[in-house]
Design a protein around this motif. Structure first.
Motif, PDB file in Angstrom:
ATOM      1  N   LEU A  85       1.978   0.505  -7.997  1.00 34.44           N
ATOM      2  CA  LEU A  85       1.175   1.672  -7.664  1.00 34.44           C
ATOM      3  C   LEU A  85       1.414   1.898  -6.173  1.00 34.44           C
ATOM      4  CD1 LEU A  85      -0.887   3.654  -8.865  1.00 34.44           C
ATOM      5  CD2 LEU A  85      -2.690   1.977  -8.370  1.00 34.44           C
ATOM      6  N   ASP A  86       2.172   2.944  -5.853  1.00 36.85           N
ATOM      7  CA  ASP A  86       2.619   3.199  -4.481  1.00 36.85           C
ATOM      8  C   ASP A  86       1.718   4.295  -3.900  1.00 36.85           C
ATOM      9  OD1 ASP A  86       4.013   3.706  -2.142  1.00 36.85           O
ATOM     10  OD2 ASP A  86       5.984   3.662  -3.090  1.00 36.85           O
ATOM     11  N   LEU A  87       0.729   3.874  -3.118  1.00 34.51           N
ATOM     12  CA  LEU A  87      -0.344   4.772  -2.671  1.00 34.51           C
ATOM     13  C   LEU A  87      -0.023   5.360  -1.292  1.00 34.51           C
ATOM     14  CD1 LEU A  87      -3.176   2.330  -3.810  1.00 34.51           C
ATOM     15  CD2 LEU A  87      -2.602   4.505  -4.925  1.00 34.51           C
TER      16      LEU A  87
ATOM     17  N   ASP B  94      -1.013  13.077  -1.526  1.00 37.43           N
ATOM     18  CA  ASP B  94      -1.740  14.345  -1.639  1.00 37.43           C
ATOM     19  C   ASP B  94      -1.002  15.510  -0.984  1.00 37.43           C
ATOM     20  OD1 ASP B  94      -2.109  13.733   1.023  1.00 37.43           O
ATOM     21  OD2 ASP B  94      -4.294  13.964   0.992  1.00 37.43           O
ATOM     22  N   ASP B  95       0.208  15.271  -0.514  1.00 37.81           N
ATOM     23  CA  ASP B  95       0.935  16.319   0.206  1.00 37.81           C
ATOM     24  C   ASP B  95       1.747  17.166  -0.786  1.00 37.81           C
ATOM     25  OD1 ASP B  95       3.056  17.663   1.718  1.00 37.81           O
ATOM     26  OD2 ASP B  95       2.355  16.458   3.418  1.00 37.81           O
ATOM     27  N   PRO B  96       1.565  18.504  -0.765  1.00 38.54           N
ATOM     28  CA  PRO B  96       2.276  19.355  -1.738  1.00 38.54           C
ATOM     29  C   PRO B  96       3.793  19.316  -1.573  1.00 38.54           C
ATOM     30  CG  PRO B  96       1.054  20.692  -0.137  1.00 38.54           C
ATOM     31  CD  PRO B  96       0.632  19.276   0.085  1.00 38.54           C
TER      32      PRO B  96
ATOM     33  N   SER C 221       1.394   1.255   2.175  1.00 40.01           N
ATOM     34  CA  SER C 221       2.282   1.182   3.328  1.00 40.01           C
ATOM     35  C   SER C 221       2.092   2.424   4.195  1.00 40.01           C
ATOM     36  CB  SER C 221       3.726   1.091   2.824  1.00 40.01           C
ATOM     37  OG  SER C 221       4.630   1.170   3.888  1.00 40.01           O
ATOM     38  N   GLY C 222       1.561   2.223   5.376  1.00 43.66           N
ATOM     39  CA  GLY C 222       1.386   3.340   6.314  1.00 43.66           C
ATOM     40  C   GLY C 222       0.346   4.351   5.874  1.00 43.66           C
ATOM     41  N   ILE C 223      -0.650   3.933   5.124  1.00 43.26           N
ATOM     42  CA  ILE C 223      -1.653   4.883   4.623  1.00 43.26           C
ATOM     43  C   ILE C 223      -3.058   4.593   5.148  1.00 43.26           C
ATOM     44  CG2 ILE C 223      -1.662   3.579   2.415  1.00 43.26           C
ATOM     45  CD1 ILE C 223      -2.463   7.202   2.342  1.00 43.26           C
TER      46      ILE C 223
HETATM   47  N1  SAM Z   1       4.345   4.737   2.006  1.00 47.12           N
HETATM   48  C1  SAM Z   1       5.513   5.387   2.575  1.00 47.12           C
HETATM   49  C2  SAM Z   1       6.243   4.409   3.454  1.00 47.12           C
HETATM   50  O1  SAM Z   1       5.610   3.474   3.931  1.00 47.12           O
HETATM   51  O2  SAM Z   1       7.450   4.582   3.694  1.00 47.12           O
HETATM   52  C3  SAM Z   1       5.121   6.665   3.337  1.00 47.12           C
HETATM   53  C4  SAM Z   1       4.166   6.459   4.488  1.00 47.12           C
HETATM   54  S1  SAM Z   1       3.670   7.968   5.318  1.00 47.12           S
HETATM   55  C5  SAM Z   1       3.429   7.328   6.950  1.00 47.12           C
HETATM   56  C6  SAM Z   1       1.968   8.164   4.774  1.00 47.12           C
HETATM   57  C7  SAM Z   1       1.816   9.011   3.517  1.00 47.12           C
HETATM   58  O3  SAM Z   1       0.447   8.972   3.088  1.00 47.12           O
HETATM   59  C8  SAM Z   1       2.159  10.477   3.714  1.00 47.12           C
HETATM   60  O4  SAM Z   1       3.125  10.870   2.773  1.00 47.12           O
HETATM   61  C9  SAM Z   1       0.853  11.222   3.493  1.00 47.12           C
HETATM   62  O5  SAM Z   1       1.018  12.485   2.853  1.00 47.12           O
HETATM   63  C10 SAM Z   1       0.086  10.253   2.619  1.00 47.12           C
HETATM   64  N2  SAM Z   1      -1.367  10.395   2.715  1.00 47.12           N
HETATM   65  C11 SAM Z   1      -2.145  10.449   3.834  1.00 47.12           C
HETATM   66  N3  SAM Z   1      -3.435  10.557   3.505  1.00 47.12           N
HETATM   67  C12 SAM Z   1      -3.486  10.577   2.141  1.00 47.12           C
HETATM   68  C13 SAM Z   1      -4.547  10.673   1.196  1.00 47.12           C
HETATM   69  N4  SAM Z   1      -5.824  10.754   1.594  1.00 47.12           N
HETATM   70  N5  SAM Z   1      -4.236  10.676  -0.113  1.00 47.12           N
HETATM   71  C14 SAM Z   1      -2.943  10.591  -0.527  1.00 47.12           C
HETATM   72  N6  SAM Z   1      -1.909  10.488   0.316  1.00 47.12           N
HETATM   73  C15 SAM Z   1      -2.172  10.489   1.638  1.00 47.12           C
END
Ligand code: SAM
Length: 274
Positions: free
Chosen positions: A82-84, A112-114, A164-166
């Motif tokens: 599950l990649d959030l 959540d990004d279109p 990751s990064g979220i």
């Molecule tokens: N996980 C990937 C990686 O580590 O390579 C992408 C990391 S990117 C820095 C963060 C992602 O989280 C973005 O694509 C953004 O749209 C998404 N994001 C941020 N807030 C979110 C939310 N509340 N719900 C879903 N996605 C979200």
């Protein structure tokens, strides 16, 4: 990011406002992708003023994600992820990394990004063992109850939960720890959690945080202890909560995809752990 045959961001997908910066597009720019607009590049430039090495952080983070997925699918034997907050498609995505270890691996991407919906949807079209769910990760009930999550993720088997990064995009008032706990609650024993996070350690952290929050409304830097707390009572794997680039390093594997990756840690801006 761009997969061969994917389009450059010349056509603006439905629901995307190219005048408002987005985390997914800024990160894509950091990875050297082309799915981003001038507003996104302007934020990257402002962050770069505070810390010239910050442009390398996206690559270090992506390399950590890639090593972690390979490790989980390979050595640990995880078969579902599950990649959030999965981001825009890049050159080597979770399902591609996992399937080199285990062709039957299943992956649900959530973002959540279109723009992510449009590009990831195109990449995954016709793939029965992956899905892209467009949802707010903080709405844990909606994500866990989504038909694609229910179809592809069996919580009676170990699952790899990737954050990751979220989490650094969630303010304390959103209770990031509670969000992590909600995803871990139904997960079978043997499940694993990956967290990577902006790290409040380097002297630049405060200025970087100000620039992120002013520019895009989120991007909080947290201490090692705060990040470690997200793991609750999970048993930490070696080497624990550490800078992204020193988590089970494999320079040759990283360099095969990112020829310019630095092996030196730039200011220890991020920590990654599993
Ligand atoms: N996980 C990937 C990686 O580590 O390579 C992408 C990391 S990117 C820095 C963060 C992602 O989280 C973005 O694509 C953004 O749209 C998404 N994001 C941020 N807030 C979110 C939310 N509340 N719900 C879903 N996605 C979200």
């Amino acid at each position: 990011g761009r997969e061969e045959g994917m389009r450059v961001a010349d056509v603006v997908p439905e629901g995307v406002d190219p005048s408002v910066p987005s985390v997914a597009r800024i990160y894509d720019h950091g990875l050297g992708g082309t799915d981003n607009f001038p507003v996104d590049r302007a934020i990257s430039a402002r962050v770069g003023e505070a810390m010239p090495e910050s442009s390398k952080v996206a690559v270090l983070n992506r390399a950590l994600l890639r090593r972690a997925v390979r490790f989980l699918a390979g050595e640990v034997g995880i078969r579902q992820f599950l990649d959030l907050g999965s981001g825009l498609p890049a050159r080597d995505n979770t399902h591609q990394v996992a399937r080199r270890e285990a062709p039957e691996a299943r992956v649900v991407y959530v973002d959540d990004d279109p723009m992510v919906r449009a590009y990831a949807g195109a990449l995954l079209a016709g793939d029965a063992r992956t899905a892209i769910v467009t949802a707010d990760v903080r709405d844990t009930g909606a994500v866990l109850g989504h038909p694609d999550v229910v179809r592809l993720i069996d919580f009676d088997e170990p699952v790899g939960v990737l954050m990751s990064g979220i989490l650094h995009h969630f303010p304390v008032s959103d209770d990031p720890g509670g969000i992590v706990a909600a995803y871990l609650a139904p997960a079978a024993p043997g499940s694993h959690l990956l967290v990577s996070h902006f790290h409040r350690g380097a002297p630049e952290a405060e200025e970087l945080e100000r620039k992120f929050v002013a520019g895009i409304g989120s991007g909080w830097f947290r201490t090692t202890e705060e990040v470690a707390a997200y793991f609750g009572d999970l048993e930490p794997l070696d080497p624990g909560v550490v800078p992204a680039s020193v988590w089970r390093p494999d320079p040759a594997y990283d360099r095969a995809l990112f020829p310019d990756i630095t092996t030196r840690e730039p200011g220890e801006t991020e920590v990654g752990a599993i």
